[in-house]
Motif scaffolding. Structure first.
Motif, short mmCIF file in Angstrom:
data_model
loop_
_atom_site.label_atom_id
_atom_site.label_comp_id
_atom_site.label_asym_id
_atom_site.label_seq_id
_atom_site.Cartn_x
_atom_site.Cartn_y
_atom_site.Cartn_z
N ARG A 3 8.11 7.78 3.76
CA ARG A 3 8.52 6.45 3.27
C ARG A 3 8.04 5.36 4.22
O ARG A 3 7.49 4.35 3.79
CB ARG A 3 10.04 6.42 3.12
N CYS A 4 8.26 5.56 5.51
CA CYS A 4 7.84 4.56 6.50
C CYS A 4 6.34 4.34 6.47
O CYS A 4 5.86 3.21 6.61
CB CYS A 4 8.28 4.98 7.90
N ALA A 5 5.57 5.40 6.25
CA ALA A 5 4.11 5.29 6.22
C ALA A 5 3.61 4.60 4.96
O ALA A 5 2.55 3.96 4.97
CB ALA A 5 3.49 6.68 6.34
N LEU A 6 4.36 4.70 3.86
CA LEU A 6 3.92 4.13 2.59
C LEU A 6 4.20 2.63 2.46
O LEU A 6 3.49 1.93 1.74
CB LEU A 6 4.63 4.85 1.43
N LEU A 7 5.22 2.13 3.15
CA LEU A 7 5.63 0.73 2.93
C LEU A 7 4.54 -0.29 3.28
O LEU A 7 4.36 -1.27 2.56
CB LEU A 7 6.92 0.43 3.68
N PRO A 8 3.77 -0.11 4.37
CA PRO A 8 2.67 -1.05 4.60
C PRO A 8 1.65 -1.05 3.47
O PRO A 8 1.10 -2.10 3.12
CB PRO A 8 2.06 -0.55 5.92
N GLU A 9 1.38 0.12 2.88
CA GLU A 9 0.46 0.20 1.76
C GLU A 9 1.03 -0.53 0.54
O GLU A 9 0.30 -1.20 -0.20
CB GLU A 9 0.18 1.67 1.41
N LEU A 10 2.34 -0.39 0.33
CA LEU A 10 2.99 -1.10 -0.79
C LEU A 10 2.82 -2.60 -0.63
O LEU A 10 2.47 -3.31 -1.59
CB LEU A 10 4.48 -0.73 -0.82
N ALA A 11 3.05 -3.12 0.58
CA ALA A 11 2.88 -4.54 0.83
C ALA A 11 1.42 -4.96 0.68
O ALA A 11 1.12 -6.01 0.09
CB ALA A 11 3.39 -4.89 2.22
N ALA A 12 0.50 -4.13 1.19
CA ALA A 12 -0.93 -4.47 1.12
C ALA A 12 -1.41 -4.55 -0.33
O ALA A 12 -2.27 -5.38 -0.65
CB ALA A 12 -1.74 -3.42 1.88
N GLN A 13 -0.86 -3.74 -1.21
CA GLN A 13 -1.24 -3.80 -2.62
C GLN A 13 -0.60 -4.98 -3.34
O GLN A 13 -1.09 -5.42 -4.38
CB GLN A 13 -0.87 -2.49 -3.33
N THR A 14 0.48 -5.50 -2.79
CA THR A 14 1.19 -6.61 -3.42
C THR A 14 0.57 -7.96 -3.07
O THR A 14 0.47 -8.84 -3.93
CB THR A 14 2.68 -6.61 -3.00
N TYR A 15 0.15 -8.13 -1.83
CA TYR A 15 -0.35 -9.44 -1.38
C TYR A 15 -1.48 -9.99 -2.25
O TYR A 15 -1.49 -11.19 -2.56
CB TYR A 15 -0.80 -9.35 0.08
N PRO A 16 -2.46 -9.18 -2.69
CA PRO A 16 -3.53 -9.75 -3.52
C PRO A 16 -3.04 -10.28 -4.87
O PRO A 16 -3.75 -11.06 -5.52
CB PRO A 16 -4.49 -8.57 -3.71
#
Length: 318
Positions: free
Chosen positions: A220-233
């Motif tokens: 979960r901790c490793a996935l959250l930065p990817e979740l944010a990175a996909q949201t910003y665009p």
């Protein structure tokens, strides 16, 4: 709720006693405040229903009123999707307590209120709904799966519009169980409701990012930065963030780090004020996000990392 979150003053907590035998550590809950007289709902079914049903009916009435409908005459083709995590724990605990004390005296009148679909049934009966009605069980962010199901129902012509309701009630068992995750977690209760429609001029669900599945807290901790990175665009310009943070650093660190670089004009943390609402948590985030999008005229990002299955983010636009 919106005013309480903006003020940032936590709702008072109370101790949640057991049926018998006191525990040797504190376990607290933030109960929903009593309804004012003008908002008390009256219906034969509600005379025997538990708190989770009363919260749900009240939230459903507010959602319909907010959408411009008369709750006494809801629109035809209206469906209901109910989301919960723990279910009807108050009457379940009471029923099994009676069973353990004296099986011959356990009340059969209580038993129907222990099933998972009881609140949805009461809501449908109270409103006279003629569309599809179903209940989903899962982690706090399962409201996103209900949102997806509502979209399918509407696009397929199964319903014209759909009420999404997520609710939770506190008892000693769920409150104590929550404290095993962290002793500073405070349980809370209540309900959030949204009317989902393919028409109208309310806030729009423009993007849903996820699910990003995980099997452990480390994943979960490793996935959250990817979740944010996909949201910003998906954002253009400044926005508001409604996060899932509890105010406990050990639990919040991964989420706080993931969203730290966002273009935020405001960051709202409802759990700081409301406590951990478990099955109702993400629904309350979405309700708060819809209110923020309406008031600020800005996009709102809802961070819903979940607790044990998958992480989601949602973008609402005014």
């Amino acid at each position: 709720m919106h005013q309480a979150v903006l003020e940032g003053k936590p709702i008072p907590a109370v101790k949640c006693p057991r049926f018998e035998k006191e525990r040797n550590w504190s376990s607290e809950a933030r109960p929903a405040p009593p309804a004012p007289p003008e908002k008390i709902t009256r219906h034969p079914r509600l005379r025997r229903s538990s708190a989770i049903t009363r919260y749900s009916v009240s939230a459903a009435l507010e959602a319909l009123t907010d959408a411009g409908y008369d709750p006494a005459a809801p629109p035809s083709g209206l469906g209901v999707l109910f989301v919960m995590m723990n279910g009807c724990v108050a009457y379940t605990g009471r029923f099994y307590h009676e069973v353990l004390q004296n099986p011959a005296q356990a009340s059969p009148l209580i038993f129907p209120e222990t099933v998972f679909n009881a609140p949805a049934s009461h809501v449908a009966s109270y409103l006279g709904i003629d569309g599809a009605v179903s209940t989903l069980l899962g982690s706090p962010n399962s409201i996103v799966e209900a949102l997806d199901t509502a979209g399918f129902w509407i696009s397929s012509g199964i319903v014209d519009e759909c009420l999404l309701i997520a609710a939770e009630e506190c008892d000693w068992l769920s409150t104590e169980g929550l404290s095993y995750y962290h002793p500073k977690l405070i349980a809370s209760e209540g309900a959030g409701a949204l009317l989902v429609s393919g028409k109208g001029d309310g806030p729009r669900v423009s993007e849903v990012i996820g699910p990003m599945s995980y099997l452990s807290w480390q994943e979960r901790c490793a996935l959250l930065p990817e979740l944010a990175a996909q949201t910003y665009p998906r954002l253009q310009g400044r926005a508001v963030l409604v996060n899932d943070r509890t105010g406990i650093s050990k639990l919040d660190h991964a989420e706080a780090t993931a969203w730290a670089e966002g273009p935020w004009d405001a960051v709202l943390s409802p759990k700081y004020v409301l406590g951990e609402s478990m099955g109702a948590g993400s629904a309350l985030q979405l309700v708060l996000g819809a209110m923020a999008a309406r008031q600020t005229k800005q996009p709102v990002v809802i961070s819903m990392p979940g607790t044990n299955t998958a992480a989601y983010a949602c973008v609402l636009t005014p």
